[in-house]
Write a protein that holds these residues in place. Structure first.
Motif, PDB file in Angstrom:
ATOM      1  N   PHE A   8       0.843  -1.201   0.000  1.00  0.00           N
ATOM      2  CA  PHE A   8       0.000   0.000   0.000  1.00  0.00           C
ATOM      3  C   PHE A   8       0.880   1.254   0.000  1.00  0.00           C
ATOM      4  O   PHE A   8       0.878   2.042   0.953  1.00  0.00           O
ATOM      5  CB  PHE A   8      -0.915  -0.003   1.237  1.00  0.00           C
ATOM      6  CG  PHE A   8      -1.751  -1.241   1.369  1.00  0.00           C
ATOM      7  CD1 PHE A   8      -2.924  -1.387   0.634  1.00  0.00           C
ATOM      8  CD2 PHE A   8      -1.355  -2.266   2.217  1.00  0.00           C
ATOM      9  CE1 PHE A   8      -3.700  -2.534   0.747  1.00  0.00           C
ATOM     10  CE2 PHE A   8      -2.116  -3.414   2.340  1.00  0.00           C
ATOM     11  CZ  PHE A   8      -3.297  -3.557   1.597  1.00  0.00           C
ATOM     12  N   PRO A   9       1.668   1.441  -1.077  1.00  0.00           N
ATOM     13  CA  PRO A   9       2.641   2.549  -1.106  1.00  0.00           C
ATOM     14  C   PRO A   9       2.012   3.936  -1.062  1.00  0.00           C
ATOM     15  O   PRO A   9       2.652   4.904  -0.653  1.00  0.00           O
ATOM     16  CB  PRO A   9       3.387   2.324  -2.436  1.00  0.00           C
ATOM     17  CG  PRO A   9       2.423   1.544  -3.279  1.00  0.00           C
ATOM     18  CD  PRO A   9       1.676   0.667  -2.327  1.00  0.00           C
ATOM     19  N   SER A  10       0.754   4.040  -1.470  1.00  0.00           N
ATOM     20  CA  SER A  10       0.125   5.364  -1.527  1.00  0.00           C
ATOM     21  C   SER A  10      -0.467   5.797  -0.186  1.00  0.00           C
ATOM     22  O   SER A  10      -0.801   6.970  -0.001  1.00  0.00           O
ATOM     23  CB  SER A  10      -0.981   5.376  -2.591  1.00  0.00           C
ATOM     24  OG  SER A  10      -1.976   4.407  -2.290  1.00  0.00           O
ATOM     25  N   LEU A  11      -0.578   4.851   0.762  1.00  0.00           N
ATOM     26  CA  LEU A  11      -1.144   5.199   2.067  1.00  0.00           C
ATOM     27  C   LEU A  11      -0.105   5.918   2.933  1.00  0.00           C
ATOM     28  O   LEU A  11       1.082   5.610   2.862  1.00  0.00           O
ATOM     29  CB  LEU A  11      -1.627   3.942   2.796  1.00  0.00           C
ATOM     30  CG  LEU A  11      -2.889   3.266   2.261  1.00  0.00           C
ATOM     31  CD1 LEU A  11      -3.206   2.033   3.100  1.00  0.00           C
ATOM     32  CD2 LEU A  11      -4.074   4.225   2.275  1.00  0.00           C
TER      33      LEU A  11
ATOM     34  N   HIS B  59       0.248   2.406   8.429  1.00  0.00           N
ATOM     35  CA  HIS B  59       0.895   1.095   8.343  1.00  0.00           C
ATOM     36  C   HIS B  59       0.681   0.224   9.582  1.00  0.00           C
ATOM     37  O   HIS B  59       0.398  -0.970   9.452  1.00  0.00           O
ATOM     38  CB  HIS B  59       2.391   1.258   8.051  1.00  0.00           C
ATOM     39  CG  HIS B  59       2.649   1.812   6.687  1.00  0.00           C
ATOM     40  ND1 HIS B  59       3.864   2.363   6.311  1.00  0.00           N
ATOM     41  CD2 HIS B  59       1.852   1.916   5.598  1.00  0.00           C
ATOM     42  CE1 HIS B  59       3.799   2.776   5.066  1.00  0.00           C
ATOM     43  NE2 HIS B  59       2.590   2.514   4.606  1.00  0.00           N
ATOM     44  N   PRO B  60       0.810   0.767  10.807  1.00  0.00           N
ATOM     45  CA  PRO B  60       0.578  -0.085  11.987  1.00  0.00           C
ATOM     46  C   PRO B  60      -0.829  -0.683  12.016  1.00  0.00           C
ATOM     47  O   PRO B  60      -1.032  -1.798  12.506  1.00  0.00           O
ATOM     48  CB  PRO B  60       0.795   0.872  13.161  1.00  0.00           C
ATOM     49  CG  PRO B  60       1.706   1.926  12.611  1.00  0.00           C
ATOM     50  CD  PRO B  60       1.288   2.103  11.190  1.00  0.00           C
ATOM     51  N   VAL B  61      -1.804   0.064  11.487  1.00  0.00           N
ATOM     52  CA  VAL B  61      -3.185  -0.429  11.459  1.00  0.00           C
ATOM     53  C   VAL B  61      -3.305  -1.635  10.525  1.00  0.00           C
ATOM     54  O   VAL B  61      -4.120  -2.545  10.757  1.00  0.00           O
ATOM     55  CB  VAL B  61      -4.143   0.698  11.001  1.00  0.00           C
ATOM     56  CG1 VAL B  61      -5.580   0.201  10.953  1.00  0.00           C
ATOM     57  CG2 VAL B  61      -4.019   1.905  11.918  1.00  0.00           C
ATOM     58  N   LEU B  62      -2.479  -1.651   9.466  1.00  0.00           N
ATOM     59  CA  LEU B  62      -2.544  -2.718   8.465  1.00  0.00           C
ATOM     60  C   LEU B  62      -1.851  -4.005   8.915  1.00  0.00           C
ATOM     61  O   LEU B  62      -2.122  -5.078   8.383  1.00  0.00           O
ATOM     62  CB  LEU B  62      -1.903  -2.238   7.156  1.00  0.00           C
ATOM     63  CG  LEU B  62      -2.624  -1.103   6.425  1.00  0.00           C
ATOM     64  CD1 LEU B  62      -1.732  -0.569   5.309  1.00  0.00           C
ATOM     65  CD2 LEU B  62      -3.945  -1.595   5.857  1.00  0.00           C
ATOM     66  N   LYS B  63      -0.950  -3.900   9.892  1.00  0.00           N
ATOM     67  CA  LYS B  63      -0.150  -5.069  10.287  1.00  0.00           C
ATOM     68  C   LYS B  63      -1.001  -6.271  10.699  1.00  0.00           C
ATOM     69  O   LYS B  63      -0.740  -7.399  10.249  1.00  0.00           O
ATOM     70  CB  LYS B  63       0.822  -4.689  11.403  1.00  0.00           C
ATOM     71  CG  LYS B  63       2.032  -3.895  10.919  1.00  0.00           C
ATOM     72  CD  LYS B  63       2.999  -3.633  12.072  1.00  0.00           C
ATOM     73  CE  LYS B  63       4.215  -2.856  11.598  1.00  0.00           C
ATOM     74  NZ  LYS B  63       5.193  -2.635  12.691  1.00  0.00           N
ATOM     75  N   PRO B  64      -2.037  -6.102  11.526  1.00  0.00           N
ATOM     76  CA  PRO B  64      -2.855  -7.269  11.896  1.00  0.00           C
ATOM     77  C   PRO B  64      -3.541  -7.915  10.688  1.00  0.00           C
ATOM     78  O   PRO B  64      -3.693  -9.139  10.641  1.00  0.00           O
ATOM     79  CB  PRO B  64      -3.888  -6.687  12.871  1.00  0.00           C
ATOM     80  CG  PRO B  64      -3.275  -5.440  13.398  1.00  0.00           C
ATOM     81  CD  PRO B  64      -2.462  -4.892  12.268  1.00  0.00           C
ATOM     82  N   VAL B  65      -3.943  -7.082   9.725  1.00  0.00           N
ATOM     83  CA  VAL B  65      -4.593  -7.612   8.517  1.00  0.00           C
ATOM     84  C   VAL B  65      -3.609  -8.445   7.709  1.00  0.00           C
ATOM     85  O   VAL B  65      -3.927  -9.554   7.257  1.00  0.00           O
ATOM     86  CB  VAL B  65      -5.145  -6.450   7.646  1.00  0.00           C
ATOM     87  CG1 VAL B  65      -5.781  -6.999   6.377  1.00  0.00           C
ATOM     88  CG2 VAL B  65      -6.129  -5.610   8.431  1.00  0.00           C
ATOM     89  N   ILE B  66      -2.401  -7.920   7.544  1.00  0.00           N
ATOM     90  CA  ILE B  66      -1.378  -8.640   6.785  1.00  0.00           C
ATOM     91  C   ILE B  66      -0.977  -9.920   7.514  1.00  0.00           C
ATOM     92  O   ILE B  66      -0.775 -10.965   6.889  1.00  0.00           O
ATOM     93  CB  ILE B  66      -0.150  -7.728   6.547  1.00  0.00           C
ATOM     94  CG1 ILE B  66      -0.551  -6.546   5.666  1.00  0.00           C
ATOM     95  CG2 ILE B  66       0.993  -8.514   5.908  1.00  0.00           C
ATOM     96  CD1 ILE B  66       0.513  -5.481   5.528  1.00  0.00           C
ATOM     97  N   ARG B  67      -0.875  -9.857   8.845  1.00  0.00           N
ATOM     98  CA  ARG B  67      -0.549 -11.057   9.624  1.00  0.00           C
ATOM     99  C   ARG B  67      -1.605 -12.143   9.407  1.00  0.00           C
ATOM    100  O   ARG B  67      -1.278 -13.326   9.241  1.00  0.00           O
ATOM    101  CB  ARG B  67      -0.457 -10.693  11.107  1.00  0.00           C
ATOM    102  CG  ARG B  67      -0.003 -11.887  11.971  1.00  0.00           C
ATOM    103  CD  ARG B  67      -0.033 -11.554  13.457  1.00  0.00           C
ATOM    104  NE  ARG B  67       0.961 -10.535  13.796  1.00  0.00           N
ATOM    105  CZ  ARG B  67       0.659  -9.313  14.223  1.00  0.00           C
ATOM    106  NH1 ARG B  67      -0.622  -8.946  14.350  1.00  0.00           N
ATOM    107  NH2 ARG B  67       1.605  -8.454  14.517  1.00  0.00           N
ATOM    108  N   HIS B  68      -2.872 -11.749   9.367  1.00  0.00           N
ATOM    109  CA  HIS B  68      -3.962 -12.704   9.137  1.00  0.00           C
ATOM    110  C   HIS B  68      -3.837 -13.347   7.753  1.00  0.00           C
ATOM    111  O   HIS B  68      -4.035 -14.565   7.603  1.00  0.00           O
ATOM    112  CB  HIS B  68      -5.311 -11.990   9.275  1.00  0.00           C
ATOM    113  CG  HIS B  68      -6.490 -12.868   8.994  1.00  0.00           C
ATOM    114  ND1 HIS B  68      -6.887 -13.888   9.839  1.00  0.00           N
ATOM    115  CD2 HIS B  68      -7.360 -12.892   7.925  1.00  0.00           C
ATOM    116  CE1 HIS B  68      -7.938 -14.495   9.325  1.00  0.00           C
ATOM    117  NE2 HIS B  68      -8.244 -13.912   8.170  1.00  0.00           N
TER     118      HIS B  68
END
Length: 402
Positions: free
Chosen positions: A61-64, A69-78
């Motif tokens: 998600f380079p445009s975010l 990014h910290p908010v996305l970490k749990p989603v990516i971990r899942h």
């Protein structure tokens, strides 16, 4: 008894004179790749690594903005947990990498071809030595050739300079990478490390594993592929302990030369910049994560056509490292694919179509002007190596006929 069987017998007989070694021996614990029983714990550690999750967030998600990014970490971990749920051994890791590579081939090449691997015996171990253009893709493409021909995938020699992050070490060792200690400073430590590396490679071949190592330390940034004698001398350190002659030990390693050809090098601008800075300032200092950036650009960047050619195991009576290096170089030069990019750069493009010529020159002209001469020399070098090699082979053939 044929010559190959005789060499195997000599190697096994000599190895029995030393304490019995396997590639899982504790002496190799600091360089070997992971075993099957270690995989589940390592996969769990990788999935929960904060630096990896952050890097994936930035890449996916380079445009975010960064604060997201910290908010996305749990989603990516899942997502990672779901993808890696069924990976419980090295074979599972390799199958995942193979699927990933099929995506790389589909999305960033105009076709991937290979030859020679079908002539190799799946029951034997080979030491693949190739030219070195891309940090991660060179062994990955060779692995795909092995995968398609039902050969055991390779144990990959990788420099510790690429393993600055613990998660990078985990990922590489899950993919059958073993460590080459390049960052040691003392001569005594280097000799000990090379001796250990030599024993690991020799033992792996004796166990009928396949091994890959580049012909040189570092990529051929100027396009001039040349095998370093020092690497071949390192192989023989274990042969000396076995009290085998250089020619005898070399034959026991089943060395297979491999020529890898990329029509377009995704890292051509980065390589040219390094050459330019060295010529201008006398040195070049890499940024902290430049090697990682090179790996990413190599995987994602456009490569045009890619061809991999494997020879048969070298069986000559090579008396020293220099003679062996020449044999490896001869194969690599003579089997390098002279794509239009090579011919145009070398100024021998009489049979190149206008479309291919324009496509290559457009790529060159997108680079900063000061880097273009370096890129042209980089792309053209294989042509001149090929011509010189073919000329030498013809001369040698004529001398034999006289």
């Amino acid at each position: 008894m044929n010559n190959t069987t005789s060499q195997e017998h000599s190697f096994n007989e000599a190895a029995q004179s030393l304490p019995e070694l396997t590639t899982d021996d504790p002496m190799f614990d600091d360089i070997r790749h992971y075993r099957d029983d270690e995989v589940p714990a390592v996969v769990k550690r990788v999935i929960n690594d904060s630096s990896l999750l952050g890097g994936l967030a930035r890449n996916m998600f380079p445009s975010l903005p960064k604060f997201m990014h910290p908010v996305l970490k749990p989603v990516i971990r899942h997502i990672l947990r779901k993808k890696f749920a069924k990976i419980t051994d090295i074979r599972g890791c390799q199958e995942y990498v193979a699927r990933f590579m099929e995506g790389v081939i589909r999305n960033s090449t105009d076709g991937f071809t290979y030859e020679g691997f079908d002539k190799l015996d799946p029951a034997k171990g080979y030491l693949f030595i190739s030219n070195h253009r891309d940090i991660s893709l060179d062994p990955a493409f060779i692995d795909m050739c092995c995968f398609y021909n039902k050969l055991d995938t390779v144990k990959i020699a990788i420099g510790d300079n690429l393993l600055r992050l613990p998660v990078a070490t985990d990922l590489m060792k899950l993919n059958k990478s073993f460590i080459v200690k390049r960052s040691l400073s003392s001569v005594k430590d280097k000799i000990k490390a090379f001796s250990e590396l030599s024993a690991y490679i020799g033992t792996a071949i004796r166990e009928n594993h396949n091994v890959w190592i580049a012909q040189r330390e570092g990529r051929a940034k100027d396009g001039n592929d040349a095998t370093e004698d020092a690497i071949l001398k390192m192989f023989y350190m274990y042969g000396k302990k076995l009290k085998m002659s250089f020619p005898e030990y070399v034959k026991s390693l089943n060395i297979v030369p491999v020529s890898i050809s990329y029509e377009f090098d995704p890292g051509d601008v980065m390589k040219a910049r390094e050459l330019y800075e060295k010529s201008r300032n006398g040195n070049y200092t890499k940024s902290e994560f430049e090697d990682i950036d090179s790996i990413v650009s190599g995987i994602k960047g456009y490569k045009g056509r890619v061809h991999v050619s494997a020879g048969g195991p070298l069986t000559g009576d090579y008396q020293d490292a220099s003679a062996l290096a020449k044999a490896i170089d001869t194969f690599i030069y003579s089997h390098y694919q002279l794509f239009p990019s090579v011919l145009v750069a070398a100024g021998h493009d009489e049979n190149v179509s206008e479309m291919d010529r324009a496509r290559f020159l457009e790529r060159i002209n997108r680079a900063p002007e000061e880097l273009r001469p370096y890129m042209m020399r980089m792309y053209g070098a294989p042509y001149f190596n090929y011509e010189r090699c073919v000329s030498e082979l013809k001369s040698a053939s004529q001398e034999c006929q006289v």
